[in-house]
Motif scaffolding. Structure first.
Motif, PDB file in Angstrom:
ATOM      1  N   ASP A  79       4.713 -31.740 -18.254  1.00 27.19           N
ATOM      2  CA  ASP A  79       4.277 -33.007 -17.677  1.00 27.19           C
ATOM      3  C   ASP A  79       3.734 -32.825 -16.262  1.00 27.19           C
ATOM      4  O   ASP A  79       2.794 -33.527 -15.853  1.00 27.19           O
ATOM      5  CB  ASP A  79       5.421 -34.018 -17.679  1.00 27.19           C
ATOM      6  CG  ASP A  79       5.704 -34.579 -19.067  1.00 27.19           C
ATOM      7  OD1 ASP A  79       4.814 -34.468 -19.934  1.00 27.19           O
ATOM      8  OD2 ASP A  79       6.805 -35.101 -19.298  1.00 27.19           O
ATOM      9  N   LYS A 107      -1.426 -31.506 -25.560  1.00 21.81           N
ATOM     10  CA  LYS A 107      -1.443 -32.465 -24.457  1.00 21.81           C
ATOM     11  C   LYS A 107      -2.070 -31.860 -23.208  1.00 21.81           C
ATOM     12  O   LYS A 107      -2.904 -32.494 -22.544  1.00 21.81           O
ATOM     13  CB  LYS A 107      -0.027 -32.941 -24.153  1.00 21.81           C
ATOM     14  CG  LYS A 107       0.046 -33.965 -23.030  1.00 21.81           C
ATOM     15  CD  LYS A 107       1.459 -34.492 -22.823  1.00 21.81           C
ATOM     16  CE  LYS A 107       1.510 -35.532 -21.718  1.00 21.81           C
ATOM     17  NZ  LYS A 107       2.891 -36.080 -21.537  1.00 21.81           N
ATOM     18  N   GLU A 239      13.187 -29.966 -23.158  1.00 22.99           N
ATOM     19  CA  GLU A 239      12.925 -31.402 -23.247  1.00 22.99           C
ATOM     20  C   GLU A 239      11.450 -31.735 -23.399  1.00 22.99           C
ATOM     21  O   GLU A 239      11.040 -32.445 -24.331  1.00 22.99           O
ATOM     22  CB  GLU A 239      13.510 -32.116 -22.025  1.00 22.99           C
ATOM     23  CG  GLU A 239      13.378 -33.621 -22.096  1.00 22.99           C
ATOM     24  CD  GLU A 239      14.105 -34.327 -20.970  1.00 22.99           C
ATOM     25  OE1 GLU A 239      14.242 -35.560 -21.058  1.00 22.99           O
ATOM     26  OE2 GLU A 239      14.532 -33.644 -20.011  1.00 22.99           O
ATOM     27  N   ASP A 240      10.601 -31.236 -22.480  1.00 28.81           N
ATOM     28  CA  ASP A 240       9.191 -31.601 -22.578  1.00 28.81           C
ATOM     29  C   ASP A 240       8.479 -30.843 -23.693  1.00 28.81           C
ATOM     30  O   ASP A 240       7.478 -31.315 -24.237  1.00 28.81           O
ATOM     31  CB  ASP A 240       8.471 -31.412 -21.237  1.00 28.81           C
ATOM     32  CG  ASP A 240       8.505 -29.992 -20.724  1.00 28.81           C
ATOM     33  OD1 ASP A 240       9.235 -29.167 -21.297  1.00 28.81           O
ATOM     34  OD2 ASP A 240       7.799 -29.690 -19.736  1.00 28.81           O
ATOM     35  N   LEU A 242       9.823 -30.222 -26.734  1.00 25.94           N
ATOM     36  CA  LEU A 242      10.103 -30.984 -27.944  1.00 25.94           C
ATOM     37  C   LEU A 242       9.366 -32.319 -27.930  1.00 25.94           C
ATOM     38  O   LEU A 242       8.862 -32.778 -28.967  1.00 25.94           O
ATOM     39  CB  LEU A 242      11.610 -31.206 -28.084  1.00 25.94           C
ATOM     40  CG  LEU A 242      12.460 -29.930 -28.186  1.00 25.94           C
ATOM     41  CD1 LEU A 242      13.941 -30.284 -28.222  1.00 25.94           C
ATOM     42  CD2 LEU A 242      12.073 -29.111 -29.405  1.00 25.94           C
ATOM     43  N   LYS A 243       9.272 -32.932 -26.773  1.00 25.66           N
ATOM     44  CA  LYS A 243       8.606 -34.224 -26.669  1.00 25.66           C
ATOM     45  C   LYS A 243       7.117 -34.106 -26.960  1.00 25.66           C
ATOM     46  O   LYS A 243       6.540 -34.961 -27.656  1.00 25.66           O
ATOM     47  CB  LYS A 243       8.827 -34.805 -25.271  1.00 25.66           C
ATOM     48  CG  LYS A 243       8.183 -36.160 -25.049  1.00 25.66           C
ATOM     49  CD  LYS A 243       8.531 -36.721 -23.681  1.00 25.66           C
ATOM     50  CE  LYS A 243       7.949 -35.870 -22.572  1.00 25.66           C
ATOM     51  NZ  LYS A 243       8.189 -36.447 -21.223  1.00 25.66           N
ATOM     52  N   THR A 244       6.479 -33.061 -26.452  1.00 25.13           N
ATOM     53  CA  THR A 244       5.030 -32.937 -26.613  1.00 25.13           C
ATOM     54  C   THR A 244       4.641 -32.301 -27.945  1.00 25.13           C
ATOM     55  O   THR A 244       3.454 -32.266 -28.277  1.00 25.13           O
ATOM     56  CB  THR A 244       4.423 -32.103 -25.469  1.00 25.13           C
ATOM     57  OG1 THR A 244       5.083 -30.832 -25.388  1.00 25.13           O
ATOM     58  CG2 THR A 244       4.579 -32.830 -24.138  1.00 25.13           C
ATOM     59  N   SER A 246       6.547 -33.087 -30.924  1.00 26.45           N
ATOM     60  CA  SER A 246       7.479 -33.712 -31.865  1.00 26.45           C
ATOM     61  C   SER A 246       6.885 -33.895 -33.258  1.00 26.45           C
ATOM     62  O   SER A 246       7.572 -33.703 -34.269  1.00 26.45           O
ATOM     63  CB  SER A 246       7.959 -35.049 -31.312  1.00 26.45           C
ATOM     64  OG  SER A 246       6.860 -35.925 -31.094  1.00 26.45           O
TER      65      SER A 246
END
Length: 369
Positions: A79, A107, A239-240, A242-244, A246
């Motif tokens: 991010d 991303k 965290e980021d 897995l989020k980006t 998913s």
């Protein structure tokens, strides 16, 4: 072509494991290149002490740090990379190249190609397929990128003028550049890195949900330990990632559950032996000499000078401290430079303590020179 002539000034934003290692590798193999680091003051001081950078800037001085850079390396969390690129495009020289070291690419690349669409500078996505258990600049190593694949991500998965400029430089750090599109990269890492992480965590949670998990752990052998080693990874690292990623993780997760159900129904139909055989043959094709995304044990990379008794000194120092070495692997030898050994340990705690001892011994030698 001389890569050192291609890039004379590099700015690295983020001086953790990857950014710090990039700086150390650059200073070791291209000592004429000036390396500028951008991070908070404490991290800059650590990087300067280790020789990973020549100059340091705090984040709010980013514009000054990149102004004269031919290459800008973004080594922060995902991010933050996306946010930083919005501030970069208007600050760079026309010949500048920007590459990131983020673990997912869709991303980041979408943001990068959008931000640099009208900029004379060029953005190329990057992902070095290597790592270490020790986080931060303390785990950084000049040969971290040796024998590793460095994925270069471009819109068509083919070389661009900017990526061509990077190839020789990355090869000089010991990496093998390989091209991919963002979607292809993220699907592969979802299957060979992100899903295994979640399976490891899930297996530990499964045991933890039992009424007396200690009984299960007391009977756990090497297979369970190997499969769950990465369950100890801090969530902050993931965290980021897995989020980006998913959606693709969800897709390959569903595929894995289907495969597991298929295997569980094959106990009686005689096909399970074939499945085991196919899996074993495929696993034998894993590269033996290159680093993957996740290593199979806890290891610390150690540079050993080219002189008699140097390796014995290392093992003696660790032995005196009660640290057991599980295995040693000679990773790379460079003439007149010495060799790098991967030193394997049974636990993350032993690896961290060994890394601390090795850094302390190295600092003592530098101060006593």
């Amino acid at each position: 072509m001389s890569t050192e002539g291609e890039f004379t000034r590099i700015t690295i934003v983020g001086l953790g494991l990857m950014g710090g290692s990039f700086g150390l590798a650059t200073k070791n193999f291209f000592p004429g290149v000036t390396v500028v680091g951008v991070d908070y003051e404490d991290e800059i001081k650590k990087a300067l002490r280790r020789g990973a950078v020549d100059e340091g800037y705090v984040p709010d001085k980013l514009a000054g740090a990149v102004k004269e850079a031919e290459l800008v390396v973004l080594a922060t969390p995902i991010d933050e990379i996306v946010e930083i690129m919005g501030d970069l495009a208007g600050e760079l020289k026309s010949s500048s190249l920007v590459v990131d070291l983020g673990s997912t690419k869709r991303k980041i690349c979408a943001a990068g190609w959008s931000e640099f669409e009208t900029s004379p500078a060029e953005f190329v996505g990057g992902h070095p397929m290597t790592g270490a258990e020790i986080r931060g600049i303390a785990g950084a190593h000049p040969l971290l990128f040796e024998n590793s694949v460095f994925v270069l991500v471009t819109p068509g998965g083919e070389p661009t003028p900017g990526s061509r400029r990077l190839e020789d430089f990355l090869a000089g750090l010991g990496s093998e550049p390989r091209y991919m599109k963002p979607e292809r990269h993220d699907r592969i890492v979802a299957e060979v890195s992100h899903l295994p992480q979640l399976i490891s965590v899930g297996l530990m949670d499964l045991v933890g949900d039992e009424s007396e998990p200690e009984d299960y752990l007391s009977l756990a052998g090497g297979g369970f330990r190997d499969m769950t080693r990465i369950a100890a990874s801090p969530f902050g690292i993931w965290e980021d990632i897995l989020k980006t990623n998913s959606r693709l993780i969800g897709e390959v997760g569903d595929n894995f559950l289907d495969k597991l159900k298929e295997i569980l129904t094959n106990f009686e139909d005689g096909t399970l032996e074939e499945t085991f055989g196919d899996a074993g043959q495929l696993r034998d094709k894993l590269p033996k000499s290159s680093k993957g995304i996740s290593s199979s044990t806890f290891k610390v990379a150690v540079m050993i000078p080219d002189r008699p008794g140097a390796l014995g000194e290392l093992t003696s120092i660790l032995g005196e401290k009660g640290i057991n070495i599980r295995d040693l692997e000679l990773q790379k030898v460079r003439e007149d430079y010495g060799g790098t050994f991967q030193v394997y340990f049974d636990s993350l705690e032993e690896a961290r303590e060994a890394n601390r001892i090795i850094l302390f011994q190295t600092l003592n030698k530098i101060l006593n020179c």
